[in-house]
Design a protein around this motif. Structure first.
Motif, PDB file in Angstrom:
ATOM      1  N   SER A   1       0.852  -1.193   0.000  1.00 25.79           N
ATOM      2  CA  SER A   1       0.000   0.000   0.000  1.00 25.79           C
ATOM      3  C   SER A   1       0.886   1.239   0.000  1.00 25.79           C
ATOM      4  O   SER A   1       1.755   1.398   0.873  1.00 25.79           O
ATOM      5  CB  SER A   1      -0.899  -0.006   1.239  1.00 25.79           C
ATOM      6  OG  SER A   1      -1.309   1.305   1.546  1.00 25.79           O
ATOM      7  N   VAL A   2       0.655   2.112  -0.982  1.00 29.08           N
ATOM      8  CA  VAL A   2       1.430   3.348  -1.089  1.00 29.08           C
ATOM      9  C   VAL A   2       1.175   4.209   0.154  1.00 29.08           C
ATOM     10  O   VAL A   2       2.106   4.643   0.841  1.00 29.08           O
ATOM     11  CB  VAL A   2       1.024   4.124  -2.373  1.00 29.08           C
ATOM     12  CG1 VAL A   2       1.718   5.475  -2.444  1.00 29.08           C
ATOM     13  CG2 VAL A   2       1.321   3.296  -3.612  1.00 29.08           C
TER      14      VAL A   2
ATOM     15  N   ALA B   1       5.540  -0.556  -0.222  1.00 28.20           N
ATOM     16  CA  ALA B   1       5.387  -0.070  -1.606  1.00 28.20           C
ATOM     17  C   ALA B   1       6.706   0.557  -2.043  1.00 28.20           C
ATOM     18  O   ALA B   1       7.436   1.103  -1.204  1.00 28.20           O
ATOM     19  CB  ALA B   1       4.267   0.955  -1.670  1.00 28.20           C
ATOM     20  N   CYS B   2       7.036   0.470  -3.341  1.00 26.56           N
ATOM     21  CA  CYS B   2       8.307   1.067  -3.799  1.00 26.56           C
ATOM     22  C   CYS B   2       8.072   2.007  -4.975  1.00 26.56           C
ATOM     23  O   CYS B   2       8.943   2.195  -5.815  1.00 26.56           O
ATOM     24  CB  CYS B   2       9.302  -0.029  -4.148  1.00 26.56           C
ATOM     25  SG  CYS B   2       8.794  -1.002  -5.566  1.00 26.56           S
ATOM     26  N   GLU B   3       6.878   2.604  -5.028  1.00 25.14           N
ATOM     27  CA  GLU B   3       6.559   3.548  -6.090  1.00 25.14           C
ATOM     28  C   GLU B   3       7.559   4.729  -6.063  1.00 25.14           C
ATOM     29  O   GLU B   3       8.061   5.076  -4.980  1.00 25.14           O
ATOM     30  CB  GLU B   3       5.136   4.097  -5.854  1.00 25.14           C
ATOM     31  CG  GLU B   3       4.004   3.368  -6.561  1.00 25.14           C
ATOM     32  CD  GLU B   3       3.784   1.920  -6.128  1.00 25.14           C
ATOM     33  OE1 GLU B   3       4.457   1.457  -5.199  1.00 25.14           O
ATOM     34  OE2 GLU B   3       2.941   1.248  -6.751  1.00 25.14           O
ATOM     35  N   PRO B   4       7.835   5.353  -7.201  1.00 27.72           N
ATOM     36  CA  PRO B   4       8.760   6.499  -7.210  1.00 27.72           C
ATOM     37  C   PRO B   4       8.337   7.595  -6.219  1.00 27.72           C
ATOM     38  O   PRO B   4       9.193   8.308  -5.676  1.00 27.72           O
ATOM     39  CB  PRO B   4       8.654   7.017  -8.657  1.00 27.72           C
ATOM     40  CG  PRO B   4       8.238   5.835  -9.463  1.00 27.72           C
ATOM     41  CD  PRO B   4       7.377   4.996  -8.567  1.00 27.72           C
TER      42      PRO B   4
ATOM     43  N   ILE C   1       9.980  -2.253   7.645  1.00 33.14           N
ATOM     44  CA  ILE C   1       8.719  -2.488   6.922  1.00 33.14           C
ATOM     45  C   ILE C   1       8.950  -3.555   5.858  1.00 33.14           C
ATOM     46  O   ILE C   1       9.783  -3.382   4.967  1.00 33.14           O
ATOM     47  CB  ILE C   1       8.184  -1.202   6.245  1.00 33.14           C
ATOM     48  CG1 ILE C   1       8.124  -0.025   7.223  1.00 33.14           C
ATOM     49  CG2 ILE C   1       6.809  -1.449   5.635  1.00 33.14           C
ATOM     50  CD1 ILE C   1       7.613   1.281   6.610  1.00 33.14           C
ATOM     51  N   LEU C   2       8.202  -4.653   5.979  1.00 36.40           N
ATOM     52  CA  LEU C   2       8.250  -5.700   4.953  1.00 36.40           C
ATOM     53  C   LEU C   2       7.044  -5.551   4.037  1.00 36.40           C
ATOM     54  O   LEU C   2       5.973  -5.130   4.484  1.00 36.40           O
ATOM     55  CB  LEU C   2       8.228  -7.089   5.601  1.00 36.40           C
ATOM     56  CG  LEU C   2       9.341  -7.394   6.608  1.00 36.40           C
ATOM     57  CD1 LEU C   2       9.186  -8.805   7.164  1.00 36.40           C
ATOM     58  CD2 LEU C   2      10.712  -7.242   5.958  1.00 36.40           C
TER      59      LEU C   2
ATOM     60  N   THR D   1      13.105  -0.325  -2.607  1.00 41.21           N
ATOM     61  CA  THR D   1      12.815  -1.768  -2.540  1.00 41.21           C
ATOM     62  C   THR D   1      11.552  -1.979  -1.692  1.00 41.21           C
ATOM     63  O   THR D   1      10.979  -1.024  -1.166  1.00 41.21           O
ATOM     64  CB  THR D   1      13.969  -2.560  -1.880  1.00 41.21           C
ATOM     65  OG1 THR D   1      13.948  -2.290  -0.465  1.00 41.21           O
ATOM     66  CG2 THR D   1      15.326  -2.175  -2.437  1.00 41.21           C
ATOM     67  N   ASN D   2      11.172  -3.259  -1.524  1.00 43.91           N
ATOM     68  CA  ASN D   2       9.984  -3.570  -0.727  1.00 43.91           C
ATOM     69  C   ASN D   2      10.325  -3.855   0.737  1.00 43.91           C
ATOM     70  O   ASN D   2       9.503  -4.354   1.493  1.00 43.91           O
ATOM     71  CB  ASN D   2       9.239  -4.770  -1.334  1.00 43.91           C
ATOM     72  CG  ASN D   2       8.850  -4.510  -2.770  1.00 43.91           C
ATOM     73  OD1 ASN D   2       9.258  -5.221  -3.674  1.00 43.91           O
ATOM     74  ND2 ASN D   2       8.080  -3.467  -3.000  1.00 43.91           N
TER      75      ASN D   2
END
Ligand code: UD1
Length: 417
Positions: free
Chosen positions: A161-162, A185-188, A181-182, A209-210
């Motif tokens: 989740s972003v 989200a890795c959105e730009p 946090i595992l 990374t995630n």
């Protein structure tokens, strides 16, 4: 209420400059609460949503000046960790105030956002993670009331989740211990937020990374400057518009790395694409091939460009499928696209689009930001006059959209009806 009148049928041609990313700047603005300081943020789009976030910051006691895409935020006098319903109900991203308030004040009262045009949009991940970090949370009068000095710890999201990733990064910034946090989200836009938070002295491992680890830091800071990343969704919208109107458009101030999947899909659809360091040229090459997409978390195809892709596929020379995996109800644009003559059917979260030769002009109504963009694209190709009502949605997310469309030859005007 404003509407757009569009006289379609002409190819878009020329060059436009892409604005700063709405979805990056909103959490960054909220993050200025974390530490009492003065912030100067460049490349900020002048949108309804950025102005709502300014109101939220002012409500909390911050002093804000917005001048020609530069935001000056002073959070030294912040003293009111409250995000009221009157603002939250107009923009769900207001929920980003929760993490920063907890970080700075160990208390927060944030109105619970409702659903939206795409159905329910829960915030359970944010709440569960904050509880795991040590917060005490109750719901009262429609508000989330959150209290306690956050400890940090290990957070594992069930789903990427972003919003929840952004909120927990900010909540963790001044916790007692590091937070891991595992399945982050890795959105730009999350990367941009991490880079901004790092400027406050908070180290983050695993950016992009995630798997993130946030090392809290309470040192005082005084002044911070940041330049917001370009809006990949606005860029993708104009790239699709270039192919769909059989045009030739160069978009500048973009990061092509953020648009890899969109570039790949547009090439499969037949576009010629030239890529430079910070610009992309999209040229129609005599055909629009049918190309399936399936929305996924980054680096997959973005849900925020699903409606625009569907609009493009209505003019392809075959049949294509769209699977929406992020927001399974995000199909409100289908019935409006059908008013332009599009042939689309859907079941559950899958749409089938049978390409036709031309769309026909029609009066339509926008239902959310990206759905509105898909309707503008359709109207730009339909030979004749279309009208799009309720465009306040588009003003939430696209800066100067009609000026940009006019600059590349589109006949669009705003009327107050
Ligand atoms: C952000 C973007 C939005 C984009 C979306 C997905 C902003 C301001 N908005 O929204 O434009 O469409 O990412 O890329 O950046 N979920 C839960 N519980 C939660 C949180 C999320 O079940 O507590 C689910 C959602 O229903 C959805 C999925 O997780 O199915 C992803 O949502 P999320 O990434 O959180 O979207 P937003 O951050 O709200």
């Amino acid at each position: 209420m404003d509407s757009f009148i569009i006289n379609g049928g002409k190819p878009l041609e020329g060059e436009i400059c892409i604005s700063g990313a709405k979805n990056a700047v909103l959490p960054i603005m909220a993050a200025t609460i974390i530490k009492s300081a003065r912030y100067k943020i460049h490349n900020v789009p002048n949108l309804k949503d950025t102005r709502t976030m300014i109101s939220l910051l002012e409500e909390s006691g911050a002093k804000v000046k917005f001048d020609k895409n530069i935001l000056f935020i002073n959070t030294e006098s912040c003293n009111n960790p409250l995000a009221p319903y009157k603002l939250v109900k107009t923009m769900r991203a207001s929920f980003y105030m929760l993490g920063p308030f907890m970080s700075r004040f160990n208390t927060a009262t944030v109105s619970l956002p409702g659903g939206c045009a795409w159905g329910p949009r829960p915030v359970d991940f944010h709440i569960k993670a904050l509880k795991e970090m040590g917060a005490n949370i109750v719901l009262k009068d429609g508000n989330i009331i959150c209290n306690g000095k956050l400890k940090g710890g290990l957070i594992e999201f069930n789903k990427k989740s972003v919003g929840a990733t952004g909120n927990i990064i900010m909540a963790a910034a001044r916790a007692q211990e590091p937070t891991e946090i595992l399945n982050a989200a890795c959105e730009p836009e999350i990367v941009d937020l991490c880079n901004f938070v790092e400027l406050m002295g908070i180290n983050i491992e695993g950016i992009g990374t995630n798997h993130l680890t946030i090392y809290p830091n309470n040192d005082d800071i005084s002044e911070i400057k940041h330049f917001v990343i370009p809006d990949r969704i606005e860029a993708g919208t104009f790239m699709i518009a270039a192919l769909m109107t059989k045009g030739d458009v160069t978009i500048s101030n973009v990061n092509p790395n953020h648009l890899e999947i969109v570039i790949k899909k547009l090439r499969e659809a037949g576009a010629i694409i030239d890529i430079e360091e910070s610009s992309i040229r999209v040229i129609y090459n005599g055909k629009i091939n049918p190309v399936d997409i399936e929305t996924k978390e980054y680096p997959g195809y973005p849900t925020d460009l699903q409606a625009q892709w569907m609009s493009l596929m209505t003019l392809s020379n075959g049949s294509s499928n769209i699977i929406e995996n992020i927001y399974k109800d995000r199909f409100t644009h289908i019935s409006e696209l059908i008013r332009f003559g599009a042939e689309i059917s859907f079941e559950n979260n899958q749409a089938i689009i049978k390409g036709i030769k031309n769309l026909i002009p029609a009066p339509v109504m926008s239902t959310d930001i990206r759905a509105s963009a898909s309707l503008i694209l359709a109207a730009l190709t339909a030979d004749g006059e279309s009208s799009i009502s309720r465009i306040y949605h588009i003003d939430r997310g696209y800066e100067d959209i009609e000026l940009k469309i006019k600059k590349i030859g589109g006949a669009i005007k705003r009327i107050n009806s």
